[in-house]
Design a protein around this motif. Sequence first.
Motif, PDB file in Angstrom:
ATOM      1  N   THR A  80      45.157  32.339  46.397  1.00 11.64           N
ATOM      2  CA  THR A  80      45.747  31.694  47.563  1.00 11.64           C
ATOM      3  C   THR A  80      45.562  32.661  48.719  1.00 11.64           C
ATOM      4  N   ARG A  81      45.048  32.170  49.837  1.00  6.69           N
ATOM      5  CA  ARG A  81      44.728  33.031  50.962  1.00  6.69           C
ATOM      6  C   ARG A  81      45.271  32.458  52.260  1.00  6.69           C
ATOM      7  N   SER A 113      45.804  37.705  50.598  1.00  4.61           N
ATOM      8  CA  SER A 113      45.441  36.890  49.439  1.00  4.61           C
ATOM      9  C   SER A 113      46.274  37.311  48.238  1.00  4.61           C
ATOM     10  N   ASP A 114      46.501  36.350  47.363  1.00  4.06           N
ATOM     11  CA  ASP A 114      47.251  36.605  46.138  1.00  4.06           C
ATOM     12  C   ASP A 114      46.609  35.769  45.035  1.00  4.06           C
ATOM     13  N   GLY A 115      46.307  36.391  43.913  1.00  3.48           N
ATOM     14  CA  GLY A 115      45.662  35.638  42.847  1.00  3.48           C
ATOM     15  C   GLY A 115      45.450  36.472  41.616  1.00  3.48           C
ATOM     16  N   GLY A 116      44.793  35.877  40.638  1.00  7.23           N
ATOM     17  CA  GLY A 116      44.555  36.580  39.394  1.00  7.23           C
ATOM     18  C   GLY A 116      43.272  36.144  38.738  1.00  7.23           C
ATOM     19  N   ASN A 117      42.927  36.820  37.635  1.00 10.59           N
ATOM     20  CA  ASN A 117      41.666  36.522  36.959  1.00 10.59           C
ATOM     21  C   ASN A 117      41.735  36.883  35.492  1.00 10.59           C
ATOM     22  N   ILE A 118      40.832  36.306  34.736  1.00 12.06           N
ATOM     23  CA  ILE A 118      40.592  36.678  33.343  1.00 12.06           C
ATOM     24  C   ILE A 118      39.082  36.744  33.133  1.00 12.06           C
ATOM     25  N   ARG A 119      38.642  37.828  32.531  1.00 10.76           N
ATOM     26  CA  ARG A 119      37.234  37.965  32.151  1.00 10.76           C
ATOM     27  C   ARG A 119      37.154  38.064  30.629  1.00 10.76           C
ATOM     28  N   TYR A 120      36.175  37.377  30.044  1.00 10.80           N
ATOM     29  CA  TYR A 120      36.022  37.449  28.592  1.00 10.80           C
ATOM     30  C   TYR A 120      34.557  37.550  28.214  1.00 10.80           C
ATOM     31  N   ALA A 121      34.303  38.142  27.050  1.00 12.20           N
ATOM     32  CA  ALA A 121      32.939  38.320  26.549  1.00 12.20           C
ATOM     33  C   ALA A 121      32.983  38.362  25.032  1.00 12.20           C
TER      34      ALA A 121
END
Length: 438
Positions: free
Chosen positions: A151-152, A32-40
């Motif tokens: 993407t997996r 798998s290849d991917g990314g993320n954003i976390r916000y608060a």
Amino acid sequence: MAILSKEEAQAILKKVLSFSKADFCEVSLNGSDGGNIRYARNAVSTAGQISVMSLGVSSTFGKKTGSATINEFDDASLQKVVKRAEELAMLAPENPEFMPPLGPQTFPESTTYNANTAAMTPDTRAEMVGKSLSVSKAANLDAAGFLENSTRFNSIMNSKGLFAYNKGTNVSFSVTVRNKQGTGSGYVEQDFNDLSKMDTLALSKIAASKANGSAGAKAIEPGKYTVILEPLAASDMLGNMFRGFDARSADEGRSFMSKKGGGTRLGEQLFSENVNIYSDPLNLDIPSAPWNGDGLPIKRTQWVKDGVVKNLSYSRYWAAQKGVEPVPFSRSIVVEGGTQSLEDLIKSTERGILVTRFWYIRSVDPQTLLLTGLTRDGTFYIENGEIKFPIKNFRFNESPVIMLNNVEALGKPVRTGSGMIPPMKIRDFTFTSLSDAI
């Protein structure tokens, strides 16, 4: 290297099998290849990119199986993981439910991959989160959310000639929006294979509206009410039910599909006549891999027709015990509905309660599928077809089986949580007590 083509995966799997000395060998290769954003509190807190790939080997001598995994792919490492699996197999006890590997199978081409989603970058994610934050900042609200894309690929091959490969994409988004006083809260959650369907701006506006609209909630008496369950709330309930469509647990008397005195409820009218449930891995709205972990092809399956239970899922082992064909379960669940919108269902309700979602759901009685949990992030009182005021959250005690016997109307299905789920109008839904949490 995390996303391999069908031919690249096949070449590695063949090489691994060439090292095997076991009676049977099965190899899985996934990446798998991917990314993320976390916000608060209206600010990004973390962001990342993740790329991983791993290979697993299961070696069998007789009915003794050993398994080992590795994330290195040079020849020496591949030989090492095969040898380790074989060593563990010799130490393992016999598996009384062992099923020999499947031979070659034929699978349809899946629709799980979307090039636009696969092409997402950190800039894409930042722009999508920026749209969400613009909503909360403009309305003087606080937002906390999470955006992730991946993407997996998954592939398996065994020594009997089976090979299966699937590549897919996904983008998911969720956000909680609250007012500054902490007295109102709204929430949305959505995921798609296709990036073009994800609108973080529109979704955040819904959450913000609920945050403002749920402030100043009033307490009303617990009891039985007509409810309008938004698709996410309905999905929260039904996810527990879908797992019960398992033939073995039903045959062994461990589920709501078990009949008192023995047998299952297959063929019974278990739900209202307007309840129809099927799964289809090739459904364009919620596609999934057309094969399961055993390498069995997954086909379109009707689970409930006009309220009657039409199928239960059978593993290869349990199917052999019962003398039937295996029926694998699919993640692409569709609860059929009508054409009405959520707003249409609200307009048709004289008195009732609108539920955004449930949380902290726990099982009370597996035999009846009785569940308990709480409403959250926007619960509203409906009168004469209009939302009149926000109400304090409730604890509920209800079974999705009973719920689907009390269906008054189903709206247009949307992709959420456990599948394609419509908004639902349900009579006599049981709320047992109030909750002060928002």
